[in-house]
Design a protein around this motif. Structure first.
Motif, mmCIF file in Angstrom:
data_model
loop_
_atom_site.group_PDB
_atom_site.id
_atom_site.type_symbol
_atom_site.label_atom_id
_atom_site.label_comp_id
_atom_site.label_asym_id
_atom_site.label_seq_id
_atom_site.Cartn_x
_atom_site.Cartn_y
_atom_site.Cartn_z
ATOM 1 N N PHE A 65 0.805 -1.220 0.000
ATOM 2 C CA PHE A 65 0.000 0.000 0.000
ATOM 3 C C PHE A 65 0.841 1.274 0.000
ATOM 4 O O PHE A 65 0.314 2.375 0.107
ATOM 5 N N GLY A 66 2.155 1.138 -0.103
ATOM 6 C CA GLY A 66 3.029 2.301 -0.278
ATOM 7 C C GLY A 66 3.399 3.047 0.989
ATOM 8 O O GLY A 66 3.808 4.204 0.921
ATOM 9 N N LEU A 67 3.284 2.415 2.134
ATOM 10 C CA LEU A 67 3.620 3.104 3.376
ATOM 11 C C LEU A 67 5.113 3.079 3.683
ATOM 12 O O LEU A 67 5.603 3.888 4.460
ATOM 13 N N TYR A 68 5.855 2.149 3.081
ATOM 14 C CA TYR A 68 7.308 2.102 3.240
ATOM 15 C C TYR A 68 7.977 2.508 1.935
ATOM 16 O O TYR A 68 8.853 1.854 1.442
ATOM 17 N N GLY A 69 7.590 3.579 1.390
ATOM 18 C CA GLY A 69 8.159 4.004 0.125
ATOM 19 C C GLY A 69 8.881 5.324 0.254
ATOM 20 O O GLY A 69 9.028 5.880 1.332
ATOM 21 N N SER A 70 9.294 5.820 -0.880
ATOM 22 C CA SER A 70 10.013 7.082 -0.878
ATOM 23 C C SER A 70 9.057 8.270 -0.746
ATOM 24 O O SER A 70 9.461 9.357 -0.377
ATOM 25 N N LYS A 71 7.784 8.046 -1.054
ATOM 26 C CA LYS A 71 6.806 9.132 -0.957
ATOM 27 C C LYS A 71 6.251 9.177 0.465
ATOM 28 O O LYS A 71 5.508 8.314 0.893
ATOM 29 N N LYS A 72 6.619 10.209 1.185
ATOM 30 C CA LYS A 72 6.182 10.344 2.568
ATOM 31 C C LYS A 72 5.490 11.690 2.791
ATOM 32 O O LYS A 72 5.512 12.232 3.882
ATOM 33 N N THR A 73 4.892 12.226 1.751
ATOM 34 C CA THR A 73 4.294 13.556 1.850
ATOM 35 C C THR A 73 2.773 13.529 1.711
ATOM 36 O O THR A 73 2.196 14.474 1.219
ATOM 37 N N ASN A 74 2.155 12.451 2.111
ATOM 38 C CA ASN A 74 0.692 12.371 2.058
ATOM 39 C C ASN A 74 0.074 13.157 3.202
ATOM 40 O O ASN A 74 0.725 13.433 4.211
ATOM 41 N N THR A 75 -1.182 13.448 3.059
ATOM 42 C CA THR A 75 -1.904 14.116 4.143
ATOM 43 C C THR A 75 -2.156 13.112 5.268
ATOM 44 O O THR A 75 -2.163 11.901 5.030
ATOM 45 N N PRO A 76 -2.366 13.597 6.486
ATOM 46 C CA PRO A 76 -2.649 12.668 7.587
ATOM 47 C C PRO A 76 -3.865 11.780 7.318
ATOM 48 O O PRO A 76 -3.867 10.600 7.664
ATOM 49 N N LEU A 77 -4.898 12.323 6.690
ATOM 50 C CA LEU A 77 -6.089 11.525 6.376
ATOM 51 C C LEU A 77 -5.762 10.418 5.377
ATOM 52 O O LEU A 77 -6.193 9.270 5.543
ATOM 53 N N ALA A 78 -4.964 10.736 4.363
ATOM 54 C CA ALA A 78 -4.586 9.723 3.367
ATOM 55 C C ALA A 78 -3.743 8.622 4.002
ATOM 56 O O ALA A 78 -3.915 7.442 3.696
ATOM 57 N N ILE A 79 -2.845 9.005 4.895
ATOM 58 C CA ILE A 79 -2.029 8.005 5.597
ATOM 59 C C ILE A 79 -2.913 7.120 6.459
ATOM 60 O O ILE A 79 -2.756 5.900 6.490
ATOM 61 N N PHE A 80 -3.865 7.726 7.166
ATOM 62 C CA PHE A 80 -4.770 6.958 8.023
ATOM 63 C C PHE A 80 -5.594 5.965 7.210
ATOM 64 O O PHE A 80 -5.710 4.793 7.580
ATOM 65 N N VAL A 81 -6.150 6.414 6.105
ATOM 66 C CA VAL A 81 -6.970 5.537 5.248
ATOM 67 C C VAL A 81 -6.117 4.388 4.704
ATOM 68 O O VAL A 81 -6.549 3.228 4.696
ATOM 69 N N THR A 82 -4.898 4.693 4.284
ATOM 70 C CA THR A 82 -4.016 3.657 3.758
ATOM 71 C C THR A 82 -3.642 2.659 4.849
ATOM 72 O O THR A 82 -3.584 1.448 4.604
ATOM 73 N N MET A 83 -3.409 3.139 6.062
ATOM 74 C CA MET A 83 -3.082 2.226 7.167
ATOM 75 C C MET A 83 -4.260 1.332 7.517
ATOM 76 O O MET A 83 -4.083 0.152 7.823
ATOM 77 N N VAL A 84 -5.468 1.878 7.474
ATOM 78 C CA VAL A 84 -6.653 1.059 7.738
ATOM 79 C C VAL A 84 -6.768 -0.048 6.688
ATOM 80 O O VAL A 84 -7.057 -1.201 7.018
ATOM 81 N N LYS A 85 -6.516 0.283 5.437
ATOM 82 C CA LYS A 85 -6.541 -0.733 4.377
ATOM 83 C C LYS A 85 -5.480 -1.803 4.615
ATOM 84 O O LYS A 85 -5.745 -2.999 4.489
ATOM 85 N N ALA A 86 -4.275 -1.368 4.957
ATOM 86 C CA ALA A 86 -3.179 -2.318 5.180
ATOM 87 C C ALA A 86 -3.464 -3.213 6.373
ATOM 88 O O ALA A 86 -3.249 -4.430 6.320
ATOM 89 N N PHE A 87 -3.941 -2.632 7.472
ATOM 90 C CA PHE A 87 -4.267 -3.448 8.647
ATOM 91 C C PHE A 87 -5.453 -4.369 8.372
ATOM 92 O O PHE A 87 -5.499 -5.491 8.886
ATOM 93 N N GLY A 88 -6.397 -3.908 7.578
ATOM 94 C CA GLY A 88 -7.522 -4.767 7.204
ATOM 95 C C GLY A 88 -7.060 -5.988 6.434
ATOM 96 O O GLY A 88 -7.497 -7.116 6.707
ATOM 97 N N MET A 89 -6.150 -5.781 5.495
ATOM 98 C CA MET A 89 -5.604 -6.895 4.717
ATOM 99 C C MET A 89 -4.836 -7.850 5.626
ATOM 100 O O MET A 89 -4.996 -9.076 5.541
ATOM 101 N N THR A 90 -4.027 -7.316 6.513
ATOM 102 C CA THR A 90 -3.254 -8.150 7.437
ATOM 103 C C THR A 90 -4.169 -8.947 8.351
ATOM 104 O O THR A 90 -3.936 -10.133 8.616
ATOM 105 N N THR A 91 -5.222 -8.309 8.833
ATOM 106 C CA THR A 91 -6.170 -8.981 9.718
ATOM 107 C C THR A 91 -6.897 -10.108 8.996
ATOM 108 O O THR A 91 -7.081 -11.198 9.556
#
Length: 106
Positions: A65-91
């Motif tokens: 989902f791109g959380l460990y990439g070179s692009k680290k300039t997302n908005t806090p909301l975009a990061i939160f949504v992406t983390m929810v997706k990643a944790f959902g997949m892991t779960t």
């Protein structure tokens, strides 16, 4: 194109793994302190097998989902949504492993 793991990426990955393992331990302690459940709680080490699946799956999900990439300039909301997706997949993957192993400890 393979990207070299930078020191900051390694530190972030190490912190993520440590926080995940620590939160697993804290969740076990919270569950252990609640005596209102009918199901017995086994020893901590009996549950740690799920960490061997959960931690690598979480890492791969974060990479996907791109959380460990070179692009680290997302908005806090975009990061939160992406983390929810990643944790959902892991779960989902971890829950599937529990189902397929027919583990009676969960």
């Amino acid at each position: 194109m393979k990207r070299k793991l930078k020191t900051s990426d390694f530190i972030i990955l190490s912190l993520d793994i440590a926080i995940t393992a620590f939160s697993f331990f804290i969740a076990y302690l919270v569950r252990e302190s609640m005596d209102s459940f009918d199901n017995p709680l086994f020893g901590f080490w009996k549950y740690t097998w799920i960490l061997w699946l959960f931690i690598p799956t979480q890492y791969l999900s974060f990479v996907y989902f791109g959380l460990y990439g070179s692009k680290k300039t997302n908005t806090p909301l975009a990061i939160f949504v992406t983390m929810v997706k990643a944790f959902g997949m892991t779960t989902l993957i971890s829950a599937s492993a529990v189902f397929f192993t027919n583990s009676d400890i969960f």
